[in-house]
Design a protein around this motif. Sequence first.
Motif, mmCIF file in Angstrom:
data_model
loop_
_atom_site.group_PDB
_atom_site.id
_atom_site.type_symbol
_atom_site.label_atom_id
_atom_site.label_comp_id
_atom_site.label_asym_id
_atom_site.label_seq_id
_atom_site.Cartn_x
_atom_site.Cartn_y
_atom_site.Cartn_z
ATOM 1 N N MET A 407 16.296 -5.093 -16.189
ATOM 2 C CA MET A 407 15.521 -6.225 -15.674
ATOM 3 C C MET A 407 14.037 -6.073 -15.960
ATOM 4 O O MET A 407 13.449 -5.010 -15.716
ATOM 5 N N GLY A 408 13.446 -7.190 -16.425
ATOM 6 C CA GLY A 408 12.013 -7.216 -16.576
ATOM 7 C C GLY A 408 11.369 -7.624 -15.251
ATOM 8 O O GLY A 408 12.066 -7.898 -14.269
ATOM 9 N N ALA A 409 10.027 -7.702 -15.247
ATOM 10 C CA ALA A 409 9.321 -8.050 -14.012
ATOM 11 C C ALA A 409 9.760 -9.413 -13.490
ATOM 12 O O ALA A 409 10.005 -9.592 -12.295
ATOM 13 N N GLY A 410 9.871 -10.369 -14.413
ATOM 14 C CA GLY A 410 10.209 -11.733 -14.011
ATOM 15 C C GLY A 410 11.543 -11.797 -13.301
ATOM 16 O O GLY A 410 11.681 -12.425 -12.247
ATOM 17 N N LYS A 411 12.513 -11.141 -13.892
ATOM 18 C CA LYS A 411 13.862 -11.129 -13.347
ATOM 19 C C LYS A 411 13.861 -10.531 -11.925
ATOM 20 O O LYS A 411 14.515 -11.040 -11.014
ATOM 21 N N MET A 412 13.078 -9.457 -11.744
ATOM 22 C CA MET A 412 13.045 -8.801 -10.436
ATOM 23 C C MET A 412 12.376 -9.685 -9.389
ATOM 24 O O MET A 412 12.812 -9.760 -8.240
ATOM 25 N N ILE A 413 11.326 -10.376 -9.799
ATOM 26 C CA ILE A 413 10.657 -11.299 -8.872
ATOM 27 C C ILE A 413 11.642 -12.385 -8.445
ATOM 28 O O ILE A 413 11.735 -12.756 -7.276
ATOM 29 N N ASP A 414 12.415 -12.857 -9.431
ATOM 30 C CA ASP A 414 13.414 -13.885 -9.161
ATOM 31 C C ASP A 414 14.444 -13.369 -8.150
ATOM 32 O O ASP A 414 14.859 -14.084 -7.242
ATOM 33 N N GLU A 415 14.835 -12.101 -8.314
ATOM 34 C CA GLU A 415 15.810 -11.501 -7.388
ATOM 35 C C GLU A 415 15.241 -11.460 -5.971
ATOM 36 O O GLU A 415 15.926 -11.758 -5.000
ATOM 37 N N ILE A 416 13.982 -11.048 -5.867
ATOM 38 C CA ILE A 416 13.351 -10.955 -4.543
ATOM 39 C C ILE A 416 13.264 -12.348 -3.915
ATOM 40 O O ILE A 416 13.594 -12.547 -2.746
ATOM 41 N N PHE A 417 12.872 -13.313 -4.728
ATOM 42 C CA PHE A 417 12.773 -14.684 -4.245
ATOM 43 C C PHE A 417 14.140 -15.165 -3.742
ATOM 44 O O PHE A 417 14.254 -15.731 -2.656
ATOM 45 N N GLY A 418 15.161 -14.887 -4.543
ATOM 46 C CA GLY A 418 16.515 -15.311 -4.172
ATOM 47 C C GLY A 418 16.977 -14.664 -2.878
ATOM 48 O O GLY A 418 17.641 -15.292 -2.058
ATOM 49 N N ALA A 419 16.606 -13.409 -2.689
ATOM 50 C CA ALA A 419 17.090 -12.685 -1.520
ATOM 51 C C ALA A 419 16.333 -13.054 -0.246
ATOM 52 O O ALA A 419 16.904 -13.090 0.836
ATOM 53 N N TYR A 420 15.042 -13.301 -0.362
ATOM 54 C CA TYR A 420 14.234 -13.456 0.854
ATOM 55 C C TYR A 420 13.724 -14.864 1.135
ATOM 56 O O TYR A 420 13.447 -15.206 2.279
ATOM 57 N N VAL A 421 13.542 -15.663 0.097
ATOM 58 C CA VAL A 421 12.825 -16.919 0.313
ATOM 59 C C VAL A 421 13.734 -18.143 0.272
ATOM 60 O O VAL A 421 13.715 -18.984 1.172
ATOM 61 N N GLU A 422 14.565 -18.180 -0.757
ATOM 62 C CA GLU A 422 15.279 -19.415 -1.078
ATOM 63 C C GLU A 422 15.999 -20.026 0.123
ATOM 64 O O GLU A 422 15.921 -21.219 0.373
ATOM 65 N N LYS A 423 16.679 -19.158 0.892
ATOM 66 C CA LYS A 423 17.501 -19.668 1.991
ATOM 67 C C LYS A 423 16.683 -20.363 3.085
ATOM 68 O O LYS A 423 17.231 -21.135 3.865
ATOM 69 N N HIS A 424 15.358 -20.073 3.118
ATOM 70 C CA HIS A 424 14.536 -20.708 4.153
ATOM 71 C C HIS A 424 14.074 -22.103 3.769
ATOM 72 O O HIS A 424 13.556 -22.832 4.607
ATOM 73 N N LEU A 425 14.209 -22.432 2.495
ATOM 74 C CA LEU A 425 13.645 -23.694 2.015
ATOM 75 C C LEU A 425 14.685 -24.809 2.132
ATOM 76 O O LEU A 425 15.430 -25.075 1.195
ATOM 77 N N ILE A 426 14.724 -25.407 3.297
ATOM 78 C CA ILE A 426 15.725 -26.439 3.564
ATOM 79 C C ILE A 426 15.223 -27.807 3.109
ATOM 80 O O ILE A 426 15.867 -28.487 2.321
ATOM 81 N N GLN A 427 14.063 -28.205 3.577
ATOM 82 C CA GLN A 427 13.511 -29.495 3.151
ATOM 83 C C GLN A 427 13.039 -29.376 1.702
ATOM 84 O O GLN A 427 12.696 -28.277 1.254
ATOM 85 N N PRO A 428 13.034 -30.478 0.967
ATOM 86 C CA PRO A 428 12.613 -30.425 -0.446
ATOM 87 C C PRO A 428 11.263 -29.719 -0.579
ATOM 88 O O PRO A 428 10.300 -30.112 0.062
ATOM 89 N N THR A 429 11.235 -28.674 -1.392
ATOM 90 C CA THR A 429 10.011 -27.880 -1.549
ATOM 91 C C THR A 429 9.811 -27.544 -3.024
ATOM 92 O O THR A 429 10.720 -27.056 -3.681
ATOM 93 N N PHE A 430 8.594 -27.813 -3.512
ATOM 94 C CA PHE A 430 8.261 -27.399 -4.877
ATOM 95 C C PHE A 430 7.688 -25.994 -4.810
ATOM 96 O O PHE A 430 6.717 -25.742 -4.089
ATOM 97 N N ILE A 431 8.287 -25.051 -5.546
ATOM 98 C CA ILE A 431 7.750 -23.711 -5.675
ATOM 99 C C ILE A 431 7.131 -23.632 -7.071
ATOM 100 O O ILE A 431 7.819 -23.897 -8.061
ATOM 101 N N LYS A 432 5.850 -23.289 -7.154
ATOM 102 C CA LYS A 432 5.196 -23.414 -8.454
ATOM 103 C C LYS A 432 4.468 -22.135 -8.853
ATOM 104 O O LYS A 432 4.274 -21.239 -8.040
ATOM 105 N N ASP A 433 4.081 -22.090 -10.127
ATOM 106 C CA ASP A 433 3.263 -21.020 -10.694
ATOM 107 C C ASP A 433 4.021 -19.704 -10.778
ATOM 108 O O ASP A 433 3.768 -18.764 -10.019
#
Length: 547
Positions: A407-433
């Motif tokens: 895994m490169g840095a990007g992939k790992m960041i994506d993993e962290i996002f998937g594990a900790y953040v995604e499930k909290h975003l119930i209402q439509p949310t733009f995640i950017k940058d």
Amino acid sequence: MKIKFRKRYLIVAKRSNKVSQCACLLDSLYLLCVARLYYIRKKLHCMELNEQQLQRRQSLQAIRDLGIDPYPPQPFEVNVTADEIREHYENDKLNYKNVSIAGRLMRRRIMGKASFAELQDDTGRIQLYINRDEICPDEDKSLYNDVFKKHLDIGDIIGVTGYVFTTQVGEISIHVTSLKLLCKTLNPLPMPKEVDGKVYDAFTDPEQRYRMRYVDLIVNPQVREIFLVRSRVIGAMRDFLIQRGYLEVETPVLQPIPGGAAAKPFITHHNALDIPLYLRVANELYLKRLIVGGFRGVFEFAKDFRNEGMDRTHNPEFTQMELYVAYQDYNWMMDLTEQMLREICTKVLDTTSVMLGNNEIEFGEPFARMTLFGAIEKYTGKNLHGLNESEIRSVAKELKVEVDESMGAGKMIDEIFGAYVEKHLIQPTFIKDYPVSMSPLTKKHREDPTLTERFELIINGKEIANCYSELNDPIDQRERFEEQAKLLDRGDEEAMFIDEDFLRSLEYGMPPTAGIGIGIDRLVMMLTNQASIQEVLFFPQMRPERR
RNA sequence: GAUUCGGUAGCUCAGCCGGUAGAGCAUCUCCCUUUUAAGGAGGGGGUCCUGGGUUCGAAUCCCAGCCGGAUCACCA
């Protein structure tokens, strides 16, 4: 077979109380042979048809013997639908004196010389009243006594003519004056029943329903409704885009280089060219070539194919709408996306909020907008911005996110996002940058060269759209592809290939462009409150049936 | 992929401390000219997912496999 034998054996045993045991044994051996022969013959001659299937084949023959074609070639003129009758008859009775309607016979209540039946067409059900002496005015009563009562079955497709009336208990019905068989059916349907809103004997086994979607659609009206919504969602989206002057296009499904997304492709082989071809994982690189070619805005509803896991949110083939618009950026696309989803929701469901499980999703309010690192910091307390690959790896380990050396840095960041953040975003949310390393096709951020101008739209914890300000610097693009090639070498099966032709096209110049991909299946799941993708695909991929 | 639950009549399901396979609907025969889960009387229908094992005896207990659902992990 075993049981049949046992039954017969018992009968024999009872009968031969006073006979010697030897005789009894011989007798039962004989019966065993007879039973086996009977079984084999049954298998050979009847091809393992069950009683009801045999019965229907007999009825089919009986109908033919009466001189009736069970599969007539002539068209049957229909002038009304079940829905129309139920809705308009009360206020417009004169117009329903001569109706002609066709559909499936779904229920029969035979009361001697008169019967009630229910006919189901593509709009719903309507009750029929069938009187022997009216459909058989002459001496010959066989159409009623034999054809209707004996040889028609539930599921058979018939056409009737007659006039609409209201029965004594107030149900709008068709008084049938003539009846014609349009298609004899050979398999019995499941028979769900509804009493006081409660459904009995529902056809609910998902495996059976997906394998025999045609049966599912016949007996489960709510299933049909999901697919009507799906069709309307796609229609509304297409209208929205065409209204704005964008061109609907078609690009190759079979690609020599599977580009445009991080995914494992299906591979196939073209015989005449003797080359490998891949089923597309995205159509991005082709649509961008069209922007190079001078179109202002192009979009495609594309079937994409990814050779990855299957579960309730992933099917090997799925539908994505990708849109590319020249001279725009990702901020503009955020506004367009928000507007588009709001309009689709309103047009299709006549509301801006939908219930999704226990959550009410509101499309009417402005969507939240957060940066990726901001969101990760909010939910983990860790600021990843500016960290290098090994630093990110150690944060990931600290957060107990599984990472490996490929895994490169990007992939790992994506993993962290998937594990900790995604499930909290119930209402439509733009995640950017997003960081450069995880977005090889995206333009660098105008204010921070370590980031890219990219957003994902998350609804109910699921990614539903992915958008960039498209990278149009051919030299930068080549470098990003080379980074991907290194990941490929490290064993990341989802990393991208270098697409020389795409690079060549960028060298001819692509205007600044905003591009987005929207997962249609997931969008439909949300708008129909379905938890699995199989429910919004007519024919989800299944293991092959045995035999 | 891991965990877990399940596979019995055409459909939905019961039976599972081992002892002759059940119900409702559907189907078949008969009665019934405004019913609606129509009703009444009678009948037929089973490789209890597959293959082994334990046992005098297995739908039931044990092992293996096939298929599916749910949950979890990953790609959209």
